[in-house]
Design a protein around this motif. Structure first.
Motif, short mmCIF file in Angstrom:
data_model
loop_
_atom_site.label_atom_id
_atom_site.label_comp_id
_atom_site.label_asym_id
_atom_site.label_seq_id
_atom_site.Cartn_x
_atom_site.Cartn_y
_atom_site.Cartn_z
N ASP A 36 6.90 2.26 7.14
CA ASP A 36 6.14 3.44 6.74
C ASP A 36 5.40 3.15 5.43
O ASP A 36 6.02 2.63 4.49
CB ASP A 36 7.09 4.63 6.57
CG ASP A 36 6.37 5.93 6.30
OD1 ASP A 36 5.34 6.18 6.95
OD2 ASP A 36 6.82 6.69 5.43
N PRO A 37 4.11 3.44 5.31
CA PRO A 37 3.26 4.13 6.30
C PRO A 37 2.81 3.24 7.45
O PRO A 37 2.44 3.74 8.50
CB PRO A 37 2.07 4.59 5.45
CG PRO A 37 1.97 3.55 4.37
CD PRO A 37 3.40 3.19 4.05
N ILE A 38 2.80 1.90 7.23
CA ILE A 38 2.59 0.94 8.30
C ILE A 38 3.54 -0.23 8.03
O ILE A 38 3.98 -0.42 6.89
CB ILE A 38 1.13 0.45 8.38
CG1 ILE A 38 0.67 -0.16 7.04
CG2 ILE A 38 0.20 1.56 8.82
CD1 ILE A 38 -0.72 -0.74 7.09
N PRO A 39 3.90 -1.01 9.05
CA PRO A 39 4.85 -2.11 8.82
C PRO A 39 4.35 -3.11 7.78
O PRO A 39 3.19 -3.54 7.82
CB PRO A 39 4.97 -2.76 10.20
CG PRO A 39 4.64 -1.66 11.16
CD PRO A 39 3.56 -0.86 10.49
N TYR A 40 5.24 -3.46 6.84
CA TYR A 40 4.86 -4.43 5.81
C TYR A 40 6.07 -5.22 5.34
O TYR A 40 7.23 -4.79 5.50
CB TYR A 40 4.19 -3.74 4.61
CG TYR A 40 5.10 -2.83 3.83
CD1 TYR A 40 5.98 -3.33 2.86
CD2 TYR A 40 5.07 -1.45 4.03
CE1 TYR A 40 6.81 -2.48 2.13
CE2 TYR A 40 5.89 -0.61 3.31
CZ TYR A 40 6.75 -1.12 2.36
OH TYR A 40 7.58 -0.29 1.65
N THR A 41 5.80 -6.38 4.76
CA THR A 41 6.78 -7.19 4.05
C THR A 41 6.33 -7.31 2.60
O THR A 41 5.18 -7.65 2.34
CB THR A 41 6.91 -8.59 4.67
OG1 THR A 41 7.33 -8.49 6.02
CG2 THR A 41 7.93 -9.43 3.89
N CYS A 42 7.24 -7.01 1.68
CA CYS A 42 6.92 -7.03 0.26
C CYS A 42 7.85 -8.03 -0.43
O CYS A 42 9.06 -7.94 -0.30
CB CYS A 42 7.10 -5.64 -0.34
SG CYS A 42 6.87 -5.54 -2.13
N ARG A 43 7.27 -8.98 -1.16
CA ARG A 43 8.05 -9.95 -1.93
C ARG A 43 7.73 -9.76 -3.41
O ARG A 43 6.57 -9.56 -3.77
CB ARG A 43 7.72 -11.38 -1.50
CG ARG A 43 8.07 -11.67 -0.05
CD ARG A 43 7.64 -13.08 0.35
NE ARG A 43 8.04 -13.39 1.72
CZ ARG A 43 7.33 -13.09 2.79
NH1 ARG A 43 6.16 -12.46 2.65
NH2 ARG A 43 7.74 -13.38 4.00
N TYR A 44 8.76 -9.81 -4.24
CA TYR A 44 8.52 -9.62 -5.66
C TYR A 44 9.36 -10.55 -6.51
O TYR A 44 10.42 -11.02 -6.09
CB TYR A 44 8.77 -8.16 -6.07
CG TYR A 44 10.19 -7.68 -5.89
CD1 TYR A 44 11.17 -7.93 -6.85
CD2 TYR A 44 10.56 -6.95 -4.76
CE1 TYR A 44 12.47 -7.49 -6.68
CE2 TYR A 44 11.85 -6.51 -4.58
CZ TYR A 44 12.80 -6.77 -5.55
OH TYR A 44 14.09 -6.33 -5.38
#
Length: 206
Positions: A36-44
């Protein structure tokens, strides 16, 4: 030794895993997934000084047909913000029935001057920064502290200043408030979130 923390999102399908070292300030590398809101991958990658004020944050987020990045670094002259973008996140959002996200980063980094903390949208890890910096885990109940943070929205990676209030509720309990929103967080003795109502719960060893 480094620590490994894992949270399951409770507001949507998603999770977060971070490996960190908090022996002198904090260094952390994490991955967050959500639909949500759209599929994502987050790297930090997060760097926090010995006084628990944030010194740097690098974030990369990607989905089908798009990718964005933002890099924040704090020095004697304030925050520097750099961004990158590939593909078209706005088109992907609009196709899914969501409003456009706009550009990543900020055109006015001077608005972040007062921010000693950073906050990454959807991540319970970042609540630990003010808790540790302000010593709220050992503070008397009902002690409230108002702060300004550099808030990084996900998946847009727009960076905005945000006013937040943290209130000690006694051992293991912290109230977080921003605008009209508030939540009472359960934290462990090191200030890391165990339960964030409406957002995430930690899974695994505590």
């Amino acid at each position: 030794m480094p620590k490994s923390l894992f949270w399951a999102r409770t507001d949507t399908a998603g999770s977060e895993h971070v490996v960190l070292d908090d022996r002198q300030g904090l260094t952390a590398q994490g991955v967050a997934l959500a639909v949500d809101p759209i599929p994502y991958t987050c790297r930090y990658r997060l760097t926090v000084g010995a006084d628990w004020s944030a010194s740097g944050l690098e974030v990369e987020v990607e989905g089908a047909g798009w990718a964005r990045s933002v890099r924040l670094a704090r020095g004697g002259d304030g925050w520097q913000v750099r961004t990158g973008e590939e593909g078209n996140l706005d088109a992907a959002l609009e196709a899914a029935g969501h409003p456009a996200a706009g550009l990543p980063g900020t055109e006015e980094p001077d608005q972040l001057t007062d921010a000693l903390d950073v906050d990454l949208g959807g991540s319970p890890l970042f609540n630990t920064l003010p808790v540790r910096r302000l010593g709220l885990g050992r503070a008397p109940a009902d002690l409230a502290r108002q702060i300004t943070v550099a808030w990084v929205l996900v998946p847009s990676l727009l960076v905005v200043p945000a006013e937040q209030v943290y209130t000690s509720l006694g051992p293991g309990r912290i109230r977080f408030a921003s605008g009209t929103f508030s939540a009472d967080l359960d934290v462990d003795p090191d200030g890391f979130v165990v339960r964030y109502p409406g957002l995430a719960e930690r899974i695994g060893p505590r």
